[in-house]
Every structure is written in C-alpha cells, then in structure tokens.
Design a protein around this motif. Structure first.
Motif, PDB file in Angstrom:
ATOM      1  N   ARG A   1       0.817  -1.203   0.000  1.00 13.93           N
ATOM      2  CA  ARG A   1       0.000   0.000   0.000  1.00 13.93           C
ATOM      3  C   ARG A   1       0.854   1.259   0.000  1.00 13.93           C
ATOM      4  O   ARG A   1       0.563   2.237  -0.684  1.00 13.93           O
ATOM      5  CB  ARG A   1      -0.891  -0.021   1.252  1.00 13.93           C
ATOM      6  CG  ARG A   1      -2.223   0.641   1.068  1.00 13.93           C
ATOM      7  CD  ARG A   1      -3.023   0.553   2.352  1.00 13.93           C
ATOM      8  NE  ARG A   1      -2.607   1.607   3.262  1.00 13.93           N
ATOM      9  CZ  ARG A   1      -3.413   2.193   4.155  1.00 13.93           C
ATOM     10  NH1 ARG A   1      -4.664   1.791   4.261  1.00 13.93           N
ATOM     11  NH2 ARG A   1      -2.979   3.137   4.941  1.00 13.93           N
ATOM     12  N   SER A   2       1.922   1.202   0.785  1.00 14.35           N
ATOM     13  CA  SER A   2       2.776   2.388   0.925  1.00 14.35           C
ATOM     14  C   SER A   2       3.531   2.687  -0.376  1.00 14.35           C
ATOM     15  O   SER A   2       3.906   3.816  -0.634  1.00 14.35           O
ATOM     16  CB  SER A   2       3.771   2.160   2.049  1.00 14.35           C
ATOM     17  OG  SER A   2       4.442   0.926   1.832  1.00 14.35           O
TER      18      SER A   2
ATOM     19  N   PHE B   1      -0.448   3.176  -3.864  1.00  9.49           N
ATOM     20  CA  PHE B   1      -1.785   2.990  -3.317  1.00  9.49           C
ATOM     21  C   PHE B   1      -2.769   2.489  -4.374  1.00  9.49           C
ATOM     22  O   PHE B   1      -3.569   1.595  -4.123  1.00  9.49           O
ATOM     23  CB  PHE B   1      -2.288   4.305  -2.717  1.00  9.49           C
ATOM     24  CG  PHE B   1      -3.493   4.147  -1.826  1.00  9.49           C
ATOM     25  CD1 PHE B   1      -3.347   3.757  -0.501  1.00  9.49           C
ATOM     26  CD2 PHE B   1      -4.778   4.373  -2.307  1.00  9.49           C
ATOM     27  CE1 PHE B   1      -4.456   3.599   0.339  1.00  9.49           C
ATOM     28  CE2 PHE B   1      -5.893   4.216  -1.483  1.00  9.49           C
ATOM     29  CZ  PHE B   1      -5.722   3.831  -0.160  1.00  9.49           C
TER      30      PHE B   1
ATOM     31  N   GLY C   1      -7.023   5.596   2.959  1.00  7.21           N
ATOM     32  CA  GLY C   1      -5.683   5.292   3.440  1.00  7.21           C
ATOM     33  C   GLY C   1      -4.597   6.169   2.842  1.00  7.21           C
ATOM     34  O   GLY C   1      -3.529   6.343   3.429  1.00  7.21           O
ATOM     35  N   ASP C   2      -4.858   6.736   1.665  1.00  7.44           N
ATOM     36  CA  ASP C   2      -3.884   7.664   1.066  1.00  7.44           C
ATOM     37  C   ASP C   2      -4.225   9.113   1.417  1.00  7.44           C
ATOM     38  O   ASP C   2      -3.660  10.037   0.857  1.00  7.44           O
ATOM     39  CB  ASP C   2      -3.846   7.481  -0.459  1.00  7.44           C
ATOM     40  CG  ASP C   2      -5.192   7.768  -1.114  1.00  7.44           C
ATOM     41  OD1 ASP C   2      -6.181   7.993  -0.381  1.00  7.44           O
ATOM     42  OD2 ASP C   2      -5.266   7.775  -2.353  1.00  7.44           O
ATOM     43  N   ARG C   3      -5.161   9.271   2.325  1.00  8.61           N
ATOM     44  CA  ARG C   3      -5.609  10.568   2.854  1.00  8.61           C
ATOM     45  C   ARG C   3      -6.409  11.406   1.865  1.00  8.61           C
ATOM     46  O   ARG C   3      -6.718  12.568   2.143  1.00  8.61           O
ATOM     47  CB  ARG C   3      -4.402  11.351   3.423  1.00  8.61           C
ATOM     48  CG  ARG C   3      -3.750  10.585   4.572  1.00  8.61           C
ATOM     49  CD  ARG C   3      -2.540  11.304   5.112  1.00  8.61           C
ATOM     50  NE  ARG C   3      -1.518  11.434   4.087  1.00  8.61           N
ATOM     51  CZ  ARG C   3      -0.325  11.991   4.281  1.00  8.61           C
ATOM     52  NH1 ARG C   3      -0.009  12.468   5.470  1.00  8.61           N
ATOM     53  NH2 ARG C   3       0.561  12.086   3.316  1.00  8.61           N
TER      54      ARG C   3
ATOM     55  N   THR D   1     -10.243   2.322   3.357  1.00  5.39           N
ATOM     56  CA  THR D   1     -10.123   2.761   4.746  1.00  5.39           C
ATOM     57  C   THR D   1      -9.365   1.728   5.573  1.00  5.39           C
ATOM     58  O   THR D   1      -8.484   2.067   6.354  1.00  5.39           O
ATOM     59  CB  THR D   1     -11.520   2.967   5.377  1.00  5.39           C
ATOM     60  OG1 THR D   1     -12.206   3.970   4.635  1.00  5.39           O
ATOM     61  CG2 THR D   1     -11.403   3.407   6.838  1.00  5.39           C
ATOM     62  N   HIS D   2      -9.732   0.464   5.418  1.00  2.00           N
ATOM     63  CA  HIS D   2      -9.238  -0.548   6.352  1.00  2.00           C
ATOM     64  C   HIS D   2      -8.134  -1.457   5.811  1.00  2.00           C
ATOM     65  O   HIS D   2      -7.422  -2.077   6.591  1.00  2.00           O
ATOM     66  CB  HIS D   2     -10.401  -1.416   6.828  1.00  2.00           C
ATOM     67  CG  HIS D   2     -11.495  -0.659   7.492  1.00  2.00           C
ATOM     68  ND1 HIS D   2     -11.281   0.114   8.600  1.00  2.00           N
ATOM     69  CD2 HIS D   2     -12.815  -0.517   7.180  1.00  2.00           C
ATOM     70  CE1 HIS D   2     -12.427   0.683   8.972  1.00  2.00           C
ATOM     71  NE2 HIS D   2     -13.373   0.318   8.116  1.00  2.00           N
TER      72      HIS D   2
ATOM     73  N   ASP E   1      -4.791  -3.229   4.284  1.00  2.00           N
ATOM     74  CA  ASP E   1      -3.372  -3.014   4.543  1.00  2.00           C
ATOM     75  C   ASP E   1      -2.547  -3.819   3.554  1.00  2.00           C
ATOM     76  O   ASP E   1      -3.092  -4.365   2.596  1.00  2.00           O
ATOM     77  CB  ASP E   1      -3.026  -3.350   6.002  1.00  2.00           C
ATOM     78  CG  ASP E   1      -3.281  -4.811   6.342  1.00  2.00           C
ATOM     79  OD1 ASP E   1      -3.496  -5.622   5.412  1.00  2.00           O
ATOM     80  OD2 ASP E   1      -3.279  -5.150   7.543  1.00  2.00           O
TER      81      ASP E   1
ATOM     82  N   ALA F   1      -9.166   4.033  12.568  1.00  2.00           N
ATOM     83  CA  ALA F   1      -9.463   4.955  11.463  1.00  2.00           C
ATOM     84  C   ALA F   1      -9.647   6.385  11.980  1.00  2.00           C
ATOM     85  O   ALA F   1      -9.271   7.350  11.321  1.00  2.00           O
ATOM     86  CB  ALA F   1     -10.705   4.482  10.712  1.00  2.00           C
TER      87      ALA F   1
ATOM     88  N   PHE G   1      -6.227   7.804  12.704  1.00  2.70           N
ATOM     89  CA  PHE G   1      -5.594   8.144  11.428  1.00  2.70           C
ATOM     90  C   PHE G   1      -6.183   9.436  10.876  1.00  2.70           C
ATOM     91  O   PHE G   1      -5.456  10.341  10.468  1.00  2.70           O
ATOM     92  CB  PHE G   1      -5.803   6.992  10.442  1.00  2.70           C
ATOM     93  CG  PHE G   1      -5.185   7.229   9.097  1.00  2.70           C
ATOM     94  CD1 PHE G   1      -3.811   7.129   8.923  1.00  2.70           C
ATOM     95  CD2 PHE G   1      -5.974   7.568   7.998  1.00  2.70           C
ATOM     96  CE1 PHE G   1      -3.234   7.361   7.672  1.00  2.70           C
ATOM     97  CE2 PHE G   1      -5.401   7.800   6.754  1.00  2.70           C
ATOM     98  CZ  PHE G   1      -4.027   7.692   6.591  1.00  2.70           C
TER      99      PHE G   1
END
Lengths: 554, 554
Positions: free
Chosen positions: A80-81, A84, A289-291, A342-343, A345, A474, A477
């Motif tokens: 993911r990092s 994304f 997750g990537d904001r 959102t969740h 990983d 969440a 975060f």
C-alpha cells in the motif's frame, strides 16, 4: 461460484513490489498467485469497445492454457505504501471483488464484492423502512426533454449522459436518457400522485443501477454504471424537507460509523460543490488510506427546484396550491471502495465484522490420516455452533493447500477472525483464534474452549472488539491527518503534505475555485461539528461563521 | 409513500360496468373512487414520447384541481366477467400496484406492487443460495458484436433491442445494447474466470432490470423494461447442466404452488418455442382467470451454444480442453401480473397470504368518543401480538372513512384477513375475523378471543387455510379448463371455447405453426406429467411419445 476460489493467474510480474513486503509477511511463505487488474485498462479513455476486446483476448488465451492451481510464480500484493492505486487494484483482483466489464469503465461485481453490497443493502433497507420510506421502482429511460427542465440539473448532467436513440430497430423520435439519477422522472410521477396535503409526505426509495459517462473511472469508486439507492421525498413545508435531508445524512453517518467503521465527517457542501438542482447538499466525507477524501453519501434538500420545473403542486390545508418541498439522498457501490481504502493493509482487505460476508474462517489442520476425522469433526461442530448463533462462518477444508497458504489467503480476503483446529486442540477441547486486525502472535489466542456457548460468546466478543478497534484506528488516522489552518499558505502546506486542511472560510466561489486550481483541493464540507469562538476567513481575513475542510478527493 | 393511500380520481366513467357488480357488493355501499389506467395509452405503439406527455398533461391538470378524498362519483371496478383486460387495469390502478412511465410501454412499480415483488425476491433469493448460487452483478451495456455471436440468439433478440449510440456527448464507435438478457456478457466473463474443471460448477444469479423493445405492452405482463432475476451456470458435463436446469424449474414450480398458490403446469417447450440460443427450455405455465396461459418462469439448458460462440473452455480431469455446458433461468415482475390474474375477482385483488405485503388489516369501529380509546387500545394490542408472531399486520384507524368503506378498500387491495374490533367486542374480549376469499357472512367468524396466543394461533391457522384454499380453487379452475383432445378438430373446438387442449403430438414444426395461425394457440409445453399408454398424434395419427398442451397465451 458457490465456493470461493483462488484468484487466477496473471502474466504481470511485480518483482520490485515483492521486495517491499512488510515484516510479518516473512513469518510464513506467502504463496498467493497474483491476478492483475490493470489500472490503465480501466481508466484510459477509449470510445471503442472493439479495441478493448481485442486487447484482452491474447491475455485470456494465454491464461486459459494453464491450470489455475499451479501458479508458475508466487507473488504478493503491491504494498500500500509503495503504490496505493496498484495496491487497490491488486486487492480487488485477488480478493475477487470485481472485474472489468467489456465496455470501457464498466465493472462486473463478483460474488464476494456483491456480498459486501448486500450487507450494506440489508442494513440500510431496514433503516429506510423504519424512517417511513417505501421501496418502489421507476423506469430507467427518461425522455431527453425531462433532463432539460431544471436548468442547473441539465448543466450538471448533460456531459455525462448515455443516450438511447434506437429502439426496436427504429430511430426514436425523442432520444431517451439512461438515468444518471431520477429526480426528473420522479417529479413527473409525483405530479400525478400528489394533489392534497393529505398525500404528503410522500417518501420513497429505489434500489437501482444508474449510468454516468465518466471519463476517468476506477472500480467501485467511479464506474460508468453503478448500483445505488436513491431516496426521494416530497413535503408540505421547507422545514419538513430540511428535517428529512438531515435525518437521512444522519442515517448514513450512523451506518458509516457503526457498520463500516468509517469515521466520516458529516457536513454541508459549499455552493460550488452542491448537487446540480439542489438547494443544499449534505455529505459524509471519508478519509481513505492515502488521505484523499471520498464523498461516501449525500443527502440533498432540493427546495422547490424540481417541483417548480415539473409543476408538482398540492392543495394545502387552507385550499391554496403550493409547490412541494423535496429531498433526495443516495449511497452507492462506491462505498465498497471506501471500505477497501479505509481498512485494507499490505496483507490485503480488512473487513469490518458487521459487513463481512464471512466473519469467521475455520482452518482445520492435520498431518496424519488418523487425525483428519477428529479435526474435521471438531471444526464442523464449531461451525454449527457459530452458525446457529447467527455468525457468518465458513470452513476451508480443501486438501490442495497448506494451512499457511490458507491463513494468507483468508487474511487477504479480509476475514476478521480465524479459528485454527489441530489434533492437539482436539485433545485439549480447545481452538486457536487469530484476529485479522492484529498481525502475528499478538493477535493470536490459544486454548479457547470448544464448548459451544463459551466459543460463541468469545467469538462474538472478539468480533465486537475488532469492529470497535477498526473504527478507533481509522479515527486516530483521520484526526492525525486533519490540520487546523488559519491562512492560505498553511492550507497549501497541509494539502502539499497530503493532509486535510480545516480553517475558517467565508470567501467567494471564485476564491474557492482558485484554491482548487492552485492546490487540487476542494471544500469537502462545512462540518456539522464546528469549533467555538470567533473566526476569520483564512483567505480574506473577514469574519467567518464556519470552518471548512479542504482536501484532495476521489 | 410510507402509508398506503387512496387511489386518486379519474374522469373516466364506467356506468355500464356498475350495473354488473356481483351480488355481495350490495350488502354495503361500495364507495371507491376509481382510478383508470388506460389500456390504449399503455399498449398503443407510439415512437414519440412527446405525444404521450402531451396527452397526459390535461388529465393531470384536471385531476389536480380536486382534493383526492372527495370523489365526485362513486364507481366500482369493471367486473372481471365483463372485460377481463379492463378489470386487470382497474385493479392495478386502484390497488396502486403500478402506473405508466412517461415512455411508451414503461411502468412505474408503486410501493404496494413492489412489496409483492420483494416478497417474491425474499423467497427465491434464499432458495437460490440454498442450491449453491451466489449473487453478483454484470454491466447492462453489451457491445453490439456480442449479441451477434450466437446465431439464433441474435435472430431472437435483435428486433427488440434498445441501443445506446451516444455516450458523454459523443457518437460511440461501437453501439451498445441495453441488456435484453445477459448470456452473452456472462459468457464473455466466464471465459476469463473458467480455466480448469476445479472452477466448475460456476453458479451465479443476478437481480437486475432488462429491456426489450416490445410493441404490445401490458403492465407487469409485458413491459419495455422489467425487473427479474437471471441465473447463469456453467458445468463440466451435459448431465450436470441438465440436472441444474431441471432443479431450477423445480424451484420455480414449488414457489408457484407453495407461495403464489398458482398451480402451474411444468414441462418442456417445443423446439419452435425454445429460447433463442437454448438446447432445451423448461417452463412453468399458469392459467389466468380468462384461461389464457402465462409463461411464468423458464429454465434453459443452453448446451454448448454460448460456450462455443464465446469459446468458454475448461481443462478437464484428463487434461483435455472442453467447452462448458450451461444453463440460464429467470422469473420476472411478470409474475406479479400472474398473481393478479389468477386470484383476483370482481371485488379486486386477492393475495396469497405467503406473498401479501399486508396479511391482516385491523379495522377499529366506534361511534362515540368514549368508545374510541378502548377500541383503539384493543386494536393496538392485537396488532402487537400478531406482529410479534411475524404476521404482517396494519391498523386502519383513519377517521375520514367509515368502516364499510375501509372493508371494501382493503378487500380491493386483496388483504387475506380482516379483524374488526368494536365496543361490544372490547367488552367481550373478542374480535371478528373475516376472510377475503369467502365473501359475506360465510367468511366471517365472531367471538375470536383477543387473548394473544389464542388470537395468533387462530390467525396463523386461517392464513394457512386461505393459502391452501386459493391453491385448491385455482387447481379446480385449471383442471376444469383443460380438455383432452385426440384430433385437430377437437383441439380447435377446445381453443374456440377458450380452454387449454391437451393431446398427443409428434407432428412437424410447420404443423405446429399452422395450429398457431389457424387457432391462435401455441404449444405451451410438453408437461412433465404424462398420461400412461400409447398415443397417436392428434394431427397426423402417427405414434406420439408425449401429449402437448395448446393454449392461447399472454
């Protein structure tokens, strides 16, 4: 597709990706064959379908030569990092949530993805009925002239329309629009059904497909055709309509928090971002997750815009004719994308227990033939006990895969809890329970009694814990990535860092558009929860009533 | 539309109809305002939408001038015996099951009609999952070239297609068909998902809208767009596919008998009547109140027709590539029309308890203000007891209508049981229960105890009785209208009398088409239940293996 099956092969390699797998991956060998869902294939614009088909054919030919269960290479999901978008598409392909349709930008929702949508439907359908709405169904073909009746509506939707021009082999005299949303046809019918104040409020909902000719598409998030529910109501007063619009955004907010474990920010859209045809739009905005922000549900106070355009009138208690006040509100399959982003990983999907198609996966473990019967029987007893208690449970007793492979596979599929049953467990009368949300030993508890009521209580408790834990994580975060800003330069810095910027705003529409041009961020909403005290607009320094949240979005 | 409301006014009169109302109507004044649903408006072909809209506008204007609850005239539903079609449309309008959409041949399914469809969905969805199928969703836009791949499929469907030629403001390079059915796109995807025998069987279902550009339309029975479920499966052998096709027609048959109380005749279609693209089509045929047949559900053994056209292959256990064997099966909103036309009578709709959105209507009766509290409280206690027992119950406590009016109204809506609670009942601790299917005093029982468990048991028992009774009545009607024939002249006579003709058949396709031309009847099916003994073809006198059923149909 009764049974869930392994993802199929791909020719796409991701050697670089494999080098960045997270720490806990190496505890056991990850041997998932990776199926790719090419981003380019989905989002690149192409007006020709033929091209698409031609492009996919060789790939199909190649992969159909190989039996699926003997992957040539073992690969992992793109971290993911690292990327994304690639991670998102890898998850959708490997967890078999969706696939591309033959027409550019369309999506086939596969059973595991559709089951998440069904869980969303089951919850919301009950809430809609509890709040006084009835389901019904309107035709999807709308005369083109209807779309043109409400000025801002046609402006908003006309670039996105799919148009039927041929029916039964003949050119149609009036072109038909494939519904992008149903306000116009709903009002056409409401005008026939509403006569007196006694006919109000009229509160309906429909579950349907809608079509918007989007140029940049992404599975679940933005597709040419998608599934949604659209509520439509008519009221005798503006106060009632406003109350309804707020009630429904509240239903969505509770759904997001309690079912999807997504801590959305609820608020009002700016004028610029308001729905084409609405007086006010309320929204729930979720941080992915990537904001980036995802608009996950909206509720519109339509005022009298459509009732004036379609002349939807009623006789009030004083015998006066008035136009009705209306609302509409919707949540779509886009929400499934929100859950993934959102969740999820590096390991894969992570589903909130309340919406997971499978809440508990039982993996029986045996080596010798004489252990098998006892282990399978214990697994089956556990399954029946959990099932009887209303828990969604499945046993993976296939003999073609190792327990380690199964652990990885079901973690990738986002199943919240795993129960392991081996020969030693059988003799101890206990099982091992592992949480998807806590990797490795920390999430693993040994020696949970197999006794039905104890096991059921333990599992229920754990599912609740996971549900709360996903929401808390969440929230943390989200709150760590919203920056309070008091000037435009602070806003720009926050956005440049990929965060959400929250600051007082009372500037003009053109200044709002300038922010978008210069930073890529838009006002996601004026949140309902506002800080106390006097405020100065971050852009102009003038007094401001409210803070707004700016962010880049999907 | 949370609460059910009164049908709206109409300007259409039916004085003649009023003269033929059935006997028991005169026991009390029927004061239902009649809403008309013009047959002409729905079925007459018109390629222009504008015309339709223009035509409806004056009517709307007129009716919206009048408050709905003060009808100028009191009218009744056209008697079934007088004009079956007018009766059918009157019921649909007055019971608020559906309305016309703005585009010719389209239908708006209103909450009460949609609730019947939801009951059908709830039952079938469980059965499909029990038999190993998963829900999913395919896009509705299909490249035109797909439709052309299977020769008989294109022949069957090309005259009925709606075609999208414009998307996002641009002419498309390849036209897109709005799905008339999904075999082609399903196969396109199956080809990508199926590789090995381990991927089989692949068993899926989707709930969706489909579009067929029909020229002669009728609400529910045949509409330009309709809702359905379509199951699609792929198997490793022809035997498995045949077993699946038979299993699903059996699911439909049980559904029809047990839930809809419709004694369908299940059987195989003739070659002439087989689905475009299928090897075999199984069907359930229902006899409507006018004795015309309604094809109420079909299950197709597709053989390898689509898998060859789309090259859907798998590697078998011996490492050989083979084309898959497939099935597809569907039931649609047409079934709602079948329920109306099987059970309805001159009074209105009559719903089988297992599919009724409201199974019990409670009508509280009071004259004096001091009676009101006691009566409403007793009604509410009864409601809660029934609701807690899973019975679908509603109280009609509106003060604008008399009890007699309410009796008529809810009978017209087809509610199976009515509970009346008056002041005397309250003091006796009892209620009056009336059956919709037995008119007048015969169907009315006084002095049923209000005590919760007694009342619940009584109501459950009665609902079961009504369910069985509707089925028995329909069976008797059906059996009394099927004539065994052994010659073509006997067949012609039976058809001329409006009945179904059953006789041995082994003649040619062209002779089958001759029967259609000369009598208007088609082979509905070769029923699974066949008489014993040797048979001679009614047309040719040659030996025949089976009897066929001929009938006029919808």
């Amino acid at each position: 597709m009764g049974a869930l099956r392994l993802p199929s092969l791909t020719s796409l390699s991701s050697a670089a990706a494999a080098a960045v797998v997270p720490r806990y991956y190496f505890c056991r060998q990850l041997r998932l064959p990776l199926r790719s869902l090419s981003a380019a294939k989905f989002s690149v614009q192409s007006s020709t379908v033929e091209k698409e088909i031609a492009a996919t054919t060789p790939e199909l030919e190649a992969s159909s030569q190989k039996p699926k269960l003997q992957p040539e290479k073992d690969r992992v999901i793109t971290p993911r990092s690292k990327d994304f978008n690639a991670w998102y598409l890898d998850i959708i392909a490997n967890a078999e949530l969706a696939d591309y349709g033959p027409v550019r930008g369309t999506m086939v929702i596969r059973p595991y993805g559709y089951a998440i949508w069904e869980a969303i439907q089951d919850y919301l359908n009950v809430k809609f009925k509890e709040t006084g709405h009835s389901n019904m169904y309107f035709p999807q073909f709308i005369p083109y002239s209807f779309i043109e009746k409400e000025a801002s509506h046609v402006e908003g939707f006309s670039p996105e329309l799919a148009v039927v021009t041929i029916g039964g082999g003949k050119e149609l005299e009036e072109k038909l629009v494939v519904r992008p949303t149903s306000e116009t046809i709903v009002n056409h019918m409401f005008t026939q059904w509403i006569h007196s104040y006694r006919d109000l409020p009229l509160m309906i909902n429909q579950w349907a497909n809608v079509t918007r000719w989007e140029m940049r598409t992404k599975p679940f998030v933005r597709t040419l055709e998608f599934l949604w529910q659209e509520g439509h109501t008519a009221h005798a007063s503006p106060e009632e309509a406003e109350k309804e619009a707020l009630q429904m955004i509240d239903v969505y907010t509770k759904f997001a928090y309690e079912q999807a474990a997504i801590p959305v920010v609820a608020g009002r859209k700016s004028k610029v971002e308001t729905f084409a045809g609405a007086a006010k739009t309320y929204t729930i905005e979720a941080m992915m997750g990537d904001r980036k922000a995802l608009q996950a549900g909206t509720s519109h106070n339509l005022g009298q815009n459509f009732s004036r355009a379609f002349d939807t009138q009623f006789m009030d208690e004083n015998g006066q004719r008035q136009h009705v006040w209306q609302t509409s509100w919707a949540i779509s399959t886009r929400f499934v994308g929100g859950i993934i982003m959102t969740h999820g990983d590096d390991v894969g999907l992570m589903l909130p227990p309340n919406l997971a198609p499978i809440q508990v996966i039982i993996v029986p473990i045996w080596k010798k033939a004489d252990e098998k019967v006892g282990v399978l029987s214990a697994a089956s007893t556990a399954k029946e006990a959990l099932q009887a208690a209303g828990i969604k449970v499945k046993i993976d007793d296939s003999e073609q895969r190792t327990p380690g492979w199964k652990f990885n596979f079901w973690e990738m599929k986002g199943v919240p809890l795993r129960i392991e049953v081996g020969p030693r467990d059988v003799s101890n009368g206990s099982v091992v329970v592992s949480r998807r949300d806590i990797p490795g030993k920390q999430g693993k508890v040994f020696g949970i009694s197999m006794e039905s009521s104890t096991l059921v209580a333990y599992v229920k408790g754990k599912l609740d814990e996971i549900q709360s834990s996903l929401l808390e994580r969440a929230k943390t975060f989200r709150d760590g990535n919203i920056v309070d800003v008091s000037s435009y330069s602070e806003l720009k810095e926050a956005i440049a860092q990929g965060k959400w910027a929250r600051g007082p705003w009372s500037a003009s529409d053109s200044e709002e558009l300038k922010v978008k041009e210069e930073t890529g961020a838009t006002i996601r909403c004026f949140p309902f929860e506002q800080p106390e005290g006097t405020k100065k607009c971050l852009m102009t320094g003038n007094p401001a009533d409210e803070v707004a949240i700016f962010a880049k979005s999907y």
